[in-house]
Design an enzyme around this catalytic site. Structure first.
Site, PDB file in Angstrom:
ATOM      1  N   CYS A 279       0.827  -1.219   0.000  1.00 55.63           N
ATOM      2  CA  CYS A 279       0.000   0.000   0.000  1.00 55.63           C
ATOM      3  C   CYS A 279       0.856   1.262   0.000  1.00 55.63           C
ATOM      4  O   CYS A 279       0.366   2.355  -0.233  1.00 55.63           O
ATOM      5  CB  CYS A 279      -0.913  -0.001   1.222  1.00 55.63           C
ATOM      6  SG  CYS A 279      -1.849  -1.513   1.372  1.00 55.63           S
TER       7      CYS A 279
ATOM      8  N   HIS B 291      -2.748   6.812   3.685  1.00 57.05           N
ATOM      9  CA  HIS B 291      -3.285   5.580   3.095  1.00 57.05           C
ATOM     10  C   HIS B 291      -4.593   5.245   3.806  1.00 57.05           C
ATOM     11  O   HIS B 291      -4.684   5.302   5.038  1.00 57.05           O
ATOM     12  CB  HIS B 291      -2.268   4.452   3.278  1.00 57.05           C
ATOM     13  CG  HIS B 291      -2.816   3.112   2.958  1.00 57.05           C
ATOM     14  ND1 HIS B 291      -3.577   2.882   1.833  1.00 57.05           N
ATOM     15  CD2 HIS B 291      -2.741   1.917   3.618  1.00 57.05           C
ATOM     16  CE1 HIS B 291      -3.947   1.614   1.816  1.00 57.05           C
ATOM     17  NE2 HIS B 291      -3.454   1.004   2.890  1.00 57.05           N
TER      18      HIS B 291
ATOM     19  N   ASN C  95     -10.192   0.008   1.117  1.00 58.49           N
ATOM     20  CA  ASN C  95      -8.737   0.038   1.027  1.00 58.49           C
ATOM     21  C   ASN C  95      -8.329  -0.325  -0.405  1.00 58.49           C
ATOM     22  O   ASN C  95      -8.452  -1.473  -0.810  1.00 58.49           O
ATOM     23  CB  ASN C  95      -8.165  -0.963   2.033  1.00 58.49           C
ATOM     24  CG  ASN C  95      -6.648  -0.984   2.040  1.00 58.49           C
ATOM     25  OD1 ASN C  95      -6.007  -0.467   1.130  1.00 58.49           O
ATOM     26  ND2 ASN C  95      -6.078  -1.592   3.057  1.00 58.49           N
TER      27      ASN C  95
HETATM   28  O1  UT7 Z   1      -3.571  -1.602   3.687  1.00 60.36           O
HETATM   29  C1  UT7 Z   1      -2.575  -2.344   4.276  1.00 60.36           C
HETATM   30  C2  UT7 Z   1      -2.553  -2.146   5.682  1.00 60.36           C
HETATM   31  N1  UT7 Z   1      -3.687  -2.822   6.297  1.00 60.36           N
HETATM   32  C3  UT7 Z   1      -4.124  -2.387   7.454  1.00 60.36           C
HETATM   33  O2  UT7 Z   1      -3.638  -1.409   7.943  1.00 60.36           O
HETATM   34  C4  UT7 Z   1      -5.188  -3.195   8.180  1.00 60.36           C
HETATM   35  C5  UT7 Z   1      -4.922  -3.153   9.657  1.00 60.36           C
HETATM   36  N2  UT7 Z   1      -5.871  -3.927  10.441  1.00 60.36           N
HETATM   37  C6  UT7 Z   1      -7.155  -3.558  10.615  1.00 60.36           C
HETATM   38  O3  UT7 Z   1      -7.599  -2.567  10.048  1.00 60.36           O
HETATM   39  C7  UT7 Z   1      -8.012  -4.342  11.575  1.00 60.36           C
HETATM   40  O4  UT7 Z   1      -7.207  -5.231  12.307  1.00 60.36           O
HETATM   41  C8  UT7 Z   1      -9.164  -5.139  10.873  1.00 60.36           C
HETATM   42  C9  UT7 Z   1     -10.191  -4.185  10.285  1.00 60.36           C
HETATM   43  C10 UT7 Z   1      -8.604  -6.021   9.775  1.00 60.36           C
HETATM   44  C11 UT7 Z   1      -9.867  -6.024  11.892  1.00 60.36           C
HETATM   45  O5  UT7 Z   1     -10.409  -5.235  12.935  1.00 60.36           O
HETATM   46  P1  UT7 Z   1     -10.239  -5.638  14.456  1.00 60.36           P
HETATM   47  O6  UT7 Z   1     -10.941  -4.647  15.263  1.00 60.36           O
HETATM   48  O7  UT7 Z   1      -8.765  -5.835  14.687  1.00 60.36           O
HETATM   49  O8  UT7 Z   1     -11.031  -6.997  14.519  1.00 60.36           O
HETATM   50  P2  UT7 Z   1     -10.522  -8.408  15.024  1.00 60.36           P
HETATM   51  O9  UT7 Z   1      -9.611  -9.017  14.002  1.00 60.36           O
HETATM   52  O10 UT7 Z   1      -9.986  -8.250  16.428  1.00 60.36           O
HETATM   53  O11 UT7 Z   1     -11.836  -9.249  15.094  1.00 60.36           O
HETATM   54  C12 UT7 Z   1     -12.818  -9.005  16.118  1.00 60.36           C
HETATM   55  C13 UT7 Z   1     -13.958  -9.973  15.930  1.00 60.36           C
HETATM   56  C14 UT7 Z   1     -13.512 -11.430  15.789  1.00 60.36           C
HETATM   57  O12 UT7 Z   1     -14.495 -12.227  16.403  1.00 60.36           O
HETATM   58  P3  UT7 Z   1     -14.254 -12.830  17.875  1.00 60.36           P
HETATM   59  O13 UT7 Z   1     -13.017 -13.659  17.783  1.00 60.36           O
HETATM   60  O14 UT7 Z   1     -14.086 -11.617  18.768  1.00 60.36           O
HETATM   61  O15 UT7 Z   1     -15.499 -13.604  18.130  1.00 60.36           O
HETATM   62  C15 UT7 Z   1     -13.536 -11.675  14.317  1.00 60.36           C
HETATM   63  O16 UT7 Z   1     -13.757 -13.016  13.997  1.00 60.36           O
HETATM   64  O17 UT7 Z   1     -14.636  -9.653  14.702  1.00 60.36           O
HETATM   65  C16 UT7 Z   1     -14.726 -10.826  13.886  1.00 60.36           C
HETATM   66  N3  UT7 Z   1     -14.681 -10.411  12.512  1.00 60.36           N
HETATM   67  C17 UT7 Z   1     -15.766 -10.034  11.835  1.00 60.36           C
HETATM   68  N4  UT7 Z   1     -17.051  -9.957  12.200  1.00 60.36           N
HETATM   69  C18 UT7 Z   1     -17.921  -9.519  11.263  1.00 60.36           C
HETATM   70  C19 UT7 Z   1     -13.589 -10.307  11.698  1.00 60.36           C
HETATM   71  N5  UT7 Z   1     -13.973  -9.865  10.484  1.00 60.36           N
HETATM   72  C20 UT7 Z   1     -15.312  -9.697  10.550  1.00 60.36           C
HETATM   73  C21 UT7 Z   1     -16.278  -9.266   9.624  1.00 60.36           C
HETATM   74  N6  UT7 Z   1     -17.565  -9.182  10.035  1.00 60.36           N
HETATM   75  N7  UT7 Z   1     -15.947  -8.890   8.369  1.00 60.36           N
END
Ligand code: UT7
Length: 389
Positions: free
Chosen positions: A114, A254, A284
């Protein structure tokens, strides 16, 4: 002779097909509420069959060339940043060069996730500042809808397609690129990766069965990295430019997650109106996200001639990059030219001291804050327990 690299043309292209969070609810186990609150995304654009990085890049580039009033045949360099090219070989840059009719113009693609477009912008500026070339076309483009696993809700809700392009031209006047900061930490190479698209896992039935040809991301690791480097790199580059953060009219980050942007904004201590955010409409778009946001900022009148803007990117590699640009799309007038460098020079020593202090504060906060998080959590639960009593 000192040459400066200034932006004289800009253009963007996004596919017409819109995929909303509500559409995604029908594809994977997710909700509009989750996507909006965790990322800030409401919808993204998805390329139609036949639309590719090459076609989207050509559309964006043609607009940029039109604004710059430059013929494709006058182009001296083309760099295309992308992580989702039409082919691994040849580079999409050569195909863009051909389709534009820029006969014989050197062209290459650049991969820095990115962060790619900022890397490409800085690279092209070096060719101009050394006097090697008088102009360059710099494109950021992605066709990620073909690279994400549409059964994996942790990634497929995040990404979109599109292209953004700028034309850089040589100027004798001190303008354009003022400072840059590029960085990489390959120890986290597997935090954001297409595992099955190279020599480690060459094409095989196994690769397909295990879905290794799709993008994989460790969201937590990238999130932590992104919030740290974004504030740090902006602080560093502003210091290097001899300006203060108050001199910056707009920061164009970004667009990966609006929570990352908000955390970095707070660390930098800048007001929300000084940050460009359009993630809600495009998601993104990786290497295309900064040029897309930049072109929209111009279209919305959020940058005016004379302004200083900061581009900042982070992503696969892991990599980061930022650059300060003096925005002077027209050749500066004689009066402005006489004025500009002297004013800058007088202000510099004071600005440098002020900025160095501010920069040190941001770097310290960026490093200390994650260490304090467990303490905050403990203090929160302690308070709750006391209340219960
Ligand atoms: O462009 C390149 C650089 N990329 C980035 O900078 C991305 C950086 N990371 C992020 O933006 C975030 O980590 C994400 C948006 C990818 C994820 O957000 P998060 O707040 O870190 O969520 P998480 O991974 O901690 O997931 C929380 C919960 C999980 O469920 P449990 O284990 O708490 O029951 C996931 O399974 O949300 C669940 N989950 C979803 N639920 C509904 C993960 N994806 C989804 C989804 N819809 N799409």
């Amino acid at each position: 002779m000192t040459w400066y690299a200034r932006i004289t043309g800009w253009g963007k292209y996004v596919p017409g097909r819109v995929l909303t969070n509500f559409d995604l609810e029908k594809i994977v186990d997710t909700s509009d509420e989750w996507i909006r609150t965790r990322t800030g995304i409401r919808e993204r654009r998805i390329a139609a069959p036949g639309e590719t990085c090459c076609s989207m890049s050509v559309a964006a580039a043609q607009k940029a060339l039109e604004v710059a009033r430059l013929n494709p045949t006058d182009l001296e360099l083309i760099i295309v940043a992308t992580s989702s090219p039409d082919y691994l070989v040849p580079s999409v840059a050569s195909m863009v060069q051909d389709r534009l009719g820029a006969r014989g113009t050197p062209a290459f693609s650049l991969v820095a996730g990115c962060t790619g477009w900022v890397y490409a912008l800085v690279t092209a500026s070096q060719f101009i500042q050394t006097g090697a070339y008088r102009n360059a076309l710099v494109i950021g483009t992605e066709h990620l809808s073909v690279g994400v696993d549409w059964t994996d809700r942790t990634t497929c809700v995040l990404f979109g397609d599109g292209s953004g392009a700028v034309v850089l031209e040589a100027s004798e006047q001190p303008t354009g690129l003022m400072a840059f900061d590029l960085g990489s930490d390959g120890s986290d190479y597997d935090a954001l990766i297409f595992p099955g698209c190279g020599g480690v896992h060459p094409p095989s039935h196994e690769v397909i069965d295990q879905r290794l040809h799709y993008l994989r991301m460790d969201g937590h690791r990238v999130f932590k990295f992104a919030t740290r480097v974004m504030a740090d790199s902006v602080a560093k580059v502003v210091t290097a430019s001899g300006l203060t953060i108050d001199d910056i009219a707009l920061i164009i980050p970004h667009q990966a997650n609006d929570r990352i942007i908000e955390l970095a904004r707070r660390r930098l201590g800048v007001p929300p109106e000084k940050i460009m955010v359009n993630i809600d409409r495009y998601g993104n778009t990786s290497a295309a996200s900064i040029p897309l946001a930049f072109v929209e900022a111009i279209e919305e009148g959020r940058i005016k001639p004379g302004d200083r803007v900061v581009f900042v990117g982070f992503g696969a590699g892991l990599t980061w990059a930022s650059a300060v640009f003096h925005w002077e799309p027209q050749e500066p007038t004689a009066i402005a030219v006489a004025d500009w460098p002297i004013r800058e020079r007088l202000a510099q020593p004071i600005a440098r001291a002020r900025t160095a202090l501010w920069s040190a504060r941001v770097s310290l906060a960026t490093r200390i804050e994650p260490l304090l998080l467990p303490l905050y959590a403990f203090a929160g639960s302690y308070k709750k327990r006391r209340k219960k009593k």
